[in-house]
Design a protein around this motif. Sequence first.
Motif, PDB file in Angstrom:
ATOM      1  N   PRO A   1       0.646  -1.290   0.132  1.00 43.23           N
ATOM      2  CA  PRO A   1      -0.032   0.105  -0.007  1.00 43.23           C
ATOM      3  C   PRO A   1       0.886   1.086   0.024  1.00 43.23           C
ATOM      4  N   ILE A   2       1.993   1.154   0.671  1.00 40.82           N
ATOM      5  CA  ILE A   2       2.819   2.389   0.554  1.00 40.82           C
ATOM      6  C   ILE A   2       3.439   2.575  -0.819  1.00 40.82           C
TER       7      ILE A   2
ATOM      8  N   GLN B   1       0.976   2.059   9.232  1.00 38.65           N
ATOM      9  CA  GLN B   1       2.403   2.104   9.311  1.00 38.65           C
ATOM     10  C   GLN B   1       2.971   1.400  10.505  1.00 38.65           C
ATOM     11  N   ASN B   2       2.029   1.136  11.380  1.00 35.49           N
ATOM     12  CA  ASN B   2       2.713   0.358  12.658  1.00 35.49           C
ATOM     13  C   ASN B   2       1.961  -1.110  12.751  1.00 35.49           C
ATOM     14  N   SER B   3       2.804  -1.845  13.467  1.00 36.67           N
ATOM     15  CA  SER B   3       2.080  -3.169  13.463  1.00 36.67           C
ATOM     16  C   SER B   3       2.753  -3.898  15.032  1.00 36.67           C
ATOM     17  N   ILE B   4       2.036  -4.780  15.543  1.00 38.15           N
ATOM     18  CA  ILE B   4       2.341  -5.423  16.620  1.00 38.15           C
ATOM     19  C   ILE B   4       1.948  -6.950  16.421  1.00 38.15           C
ATOM     20  N   GLY B   5       2.880  -7.924  16.833  1.00 36.20           N
ATOM     21  CA  GLY B   5       2.663  -9.251  16.554  1.00 36.20           C
ATOM     22  C   GLY B   5       3.201 -10.391  17.356  1.00 36.20           C
ATOM     23  N   ILE B   6       2.557 -11.460  17.479  1.00 40.48           N
ATOM     24  CA  ILE B   6       3.028 -12.396  18.118  1.00 40.48           C
ATOM     25  C   ILE B   6       3.220 -13.636  17.173  1.00 40.48           C
ATOM     26  N   ASN B   7       4.327 -14.550  17.517  1.00 42.66           N
ATOM     27  CA  ASN B   7       4.616 -15.702  16.810  1.00 42.66           C
ATOM     28  C   ASN B   7       5.098 -16.872  17.789  1.00 42.66           C
ATOM     29  N   SER B   8       4.334 -17.834  17.927  1.00 39.51           N
ATOM     30  CA  SER B   8       4.770 -18.951  18.974  1.00 39.51           C
ATOM     31  C   SER B   8       4.978 -20.174  18.212  1.00 39.51           C
ATOM     32  N   THR B   9       5.967 -20.896  18.395  1.00 38.03           N
ATOM     33  CA  THR B   9       6.348 -22.389  17.871  1.00 38.03           C
ATOM     34  C   THR B   9       6.520 -23.338  18.922  1.00 38.03           C
ATOM     35  N   VAL B  10       5.938 -24.511  18.799  1.00 34.37           N
ATOM     36  CA  VAL B  10       6.368 -25.745  19.952  1.00 34.37           C
ATOM     37  C   VAL B  10       6.878 -26.743  19.143  1.00 34.37           C
ATOM     38  N   ASP B  11       7.877 -27.400  19.333  1.00 34.93           N
ATOM     39  CA  ASP B  11       8.400 -28.619  18.927  1.00 34.93           C
ATOM     40  C   ASP B  11       8.499 -29.616  19.702  1.00 34.93           C
TER      41      ASP B  11
ATOM     42  N   THR C   1       8.538   2.902   7.126  1.00 34.59           N
ATOM     43  CA  THR C   1       8.877   4.517   6.863  1.00 34.59           C
ATOM     44  C   THR C   1       9.333   4.404   5.406  1.00 34.59           C
ATOM     45  N   LYS C   2       9.398   5.815   4.954  1.00 32.43           N
ATOM     46  CA  LYS C   2       9.754   5.949   3.488  1.00 32.43           C
ATOM     47  C   LYS C   2      11.038   5.413   3.165  1.00 32.43           C
ATOM     48  N   TYR C   3      11.894   5.158   4.109  1.00 35.41           N
ATOM     49  CA  TYR C   3      13.074   4.568   4.086  1.00 35.41           C
ATOM     50  C   TYR C   3      13.345   3.218   3.921  1.00 35.41           C
ATOM     51  N   GLY C   4      12.088   2.448   4.573  1.00 33.98           N
ATOM     52  CA  GLY C   4      12.035   1.083   4.567  1.00 33.98           C
ATOM     53  C   GLY C   4      11.411   0.823   6.069  1.00 33.98           C
ATOM     54  N   SER C   5      11.607  -0.607   6.278  1.00 30.47           N
ATOM     55  CA  SER C   5      10.594  -0.973   7.497  1.00 30.47           C
ATOM     56  C   SER C   5      11.767  -1.387   8.568  1.00 30.47           C
ATOM     57  N   ILE C   6      11.311  -1.346   9.925  1.00 31.70           N
ATOM     58  CA  ILE C   6      12.033  -1.597  10.761  1.00 31.70           C
ATOM     59  C   ILE C   6      11.252  -2.523  11.729  1.00 31.70           C
TER      60      ILE C   6
ATOM     61  N   TYR D   1      15.054  -3.126   6.752  1.00 27.97           N
ATOM     62  CA  TYR D   1      14.693  -3.381   5.526  1.00 27.97           C
ATOM     63  C   TYR D   1      15.082  -2.030   4.655  1.00 27.97           C
ATOM     64  N   PRO D   2      16.297  -1.431   4.716  1.00 26.73           N
ATOM     65  CA  PRO D   2      16.460  -0.265   4.115  1.00 26.73           C
ATOM     66  C   PRO D   2      16.071  -0.383   2.526  1.00 26.73           C
ATOM     67  N   LYS D   3      15.405   0.842   1.848  1.00 28.03           N
ATOM     68  CA  LYS D   3      15.447   0.812   0.623  1.00 28.03           C
ATOM     69  C   LYS D   3      16.443   1.757  -0.087  1.00 28.03           C
ATOM     70  N   ILE D   4      17.179   0.982  -0.943  1.00 26.08           N
ATOM     71  CA  ILE D   4      18.569   1.686  -1.433  1.00 26.08           C
ATOM     72  C   ILE D   4      17.963   2.347  -3.056  1.00 26.08           C
ATOM     73  N   SER D   5      17.378   1.914  -3.753  1.00 20.95           N
ATOM     74  CA  SER D   5      16.901   2.329  -4.943  1.00 20.95           C
ATOM     75  C   SER D   5      15.748   1.426  -5.443  1.00 20.95           C
ATOM     76  N   LYS D   6      15.337   1.888  -6.752  1.00 20.81           N
ATOM     77  CA  LYS D   6      14.000   1.122  -7.101  1.00 20.81           C
ATOM     78  C   LYS D   6      14.262  -0.471  -7.293  1.00 20.81           C
ATOM     79  N   GLY D   7      13.668  -1.432  -6.750  1.00 21.05           N
ATOM     80  CA  GLY D   7      14.163  -2.846  -7.146  1.00 21.05           C
ATOM     81  C   GLY D   7      15.251  -3.155  -6.342  1.00 21.05           C
ATOM     82  N   PHE D   8      15.876  -2.303  -5.390  1.00 19.03           N
ATOM     83  CA  PHE D   8      17.229  -2.803  -4.838  1.00 19.03           C
ATOM     84  C   PHE D   8      17.013  -2.333  -3.331  1.00 19.03           C
ATOM     85  N   TYR D   9      17.149  -3.380  -2.496  1.00 21.58           N
ATOM     86  CA  TYR D   9      16.906  -3.047  -0.919  1.00 21.58           C
ATOM     87  C   TYR D   9      17.845  -3.968  -0.173  1.00 21.58           C
TER      88      TYR D   9
END
Length: 421
Positions: free
Chosen positions: A150-151, A183-193, A213-218, A240-248
């Motif tokens: 969406p961004i 633009q913000n998210s909170i998540g939980i991930n659980s694994t049982v072996d 962010t406009k520079y990428g995600s953190i 996940y910084p954006k460097i240029s179009k199609g390059f991150y």
Amino acid sequence: MISKIVIKLICIWTFLLAFEMSGQEKKYNGDPDASFEIARNLAFNKQRKQAQDTLLSILTKYPDYHEIRSFLATTYSWDEEYKKARKEFAYVLERDPKNKSTWIAAIKNESSANMPFAALEMTNEALKKFPDDAEILYLKASAQENTNNPIEALNTVQFILDKNPDDKKARDYKVSLNKILSQNSIGINSTVDLYSDVFDPMQYHTFKYGRQTKYGSIIAKVNFNRRFKENGLQYEVDLYPKISKGFYAYVNVGLSNSFLFPDVRFGAELYKSLPKSFEVSLGFRTLMYSTTTTIYTGSVGWYYGNSYWSFRPYITPGGTGTSSSGTIAYRKYRSDADNYLGLSLGIGFSPETNQFNFNQNEASIINLKSQKINLGYYFSSSNKQNAWGTQFAVTHQEIIFDPGKYFWIYSLNLSWEIRFK
């Protein structure tokens, strides 16, 4: 005898003559423009089968009447016969690549067929021929939204408005994107072996907060691990910084004071988009216990319609040789990138995905034999604010302290994420 043969030949000749006359009767012989107008009226009055028969008849004599063939393809798309429509659109575009109306109709066909990645690829091709065209850019934004970007969609819509601030369609779409864009998210991930032998069940849980962010995600994460009846925490950041179009890029740093995790882990990887919907990457991961282990990795990915294939190897040099492992993954997307079915197959043991303390047994651990299959299903709420996922994996792995003998590991993973402004 001769008379019977003559009668048979006359019958065959009569049949072939009748067949030829029948074929001649079906051959189109009229005014194509007048017939096209009739076909259009039929199609718009819900008599599409009759309209398609008329259009096909015209094309028997005028196969390169592109407007007729494009309209035929459009009627197929209306009837949800997307493959037939795709074939006809491709015929026209191959011979008339500057036909803008056909590009637009072909892109809409892919969107209607729930093939947003294919639609996005077509918009990029169309924009090479019609740079900065507002109508095609709008379709690109729609495809970006449907591929869970969406961004990027908002950036495309803003580009349209920068060129023409009075574009009402773009302004309305921008309002819509702002409503759903989180633009913000909170998540939980659980694994049982669960282990078939030797070990008690092990748990791995992650709480994360992410921001686009406009520079990428953190993404900041706190990982909790319970193994060997001990508990441990790890603090981790992914960028996940954006460097240029199609390059991150991907950058990772993690810290822990528990023996269940490396004291320090860090890594980096560069990703580059290529033509034909390919993507490649190259990077490394480093795990620091009392000794340091570096894993070299990369990937090759390919989007084909609503499908995605990838291959990722892991190469781990060691004092007694080099260990290698790899994973092949497949995803079948549905409405967008949050909704898909996934399957992956892995072979070999990688310290990247199996973090163990390498103090004494580095060589024996990284050379463990292992095979794994993983099935996943991911889906989101209708407003895209909530996303859930579940995975089930089965691993056949060599026992660390008893080489040559194996146990089974059954893993269940559940995840949930909520997005907000």
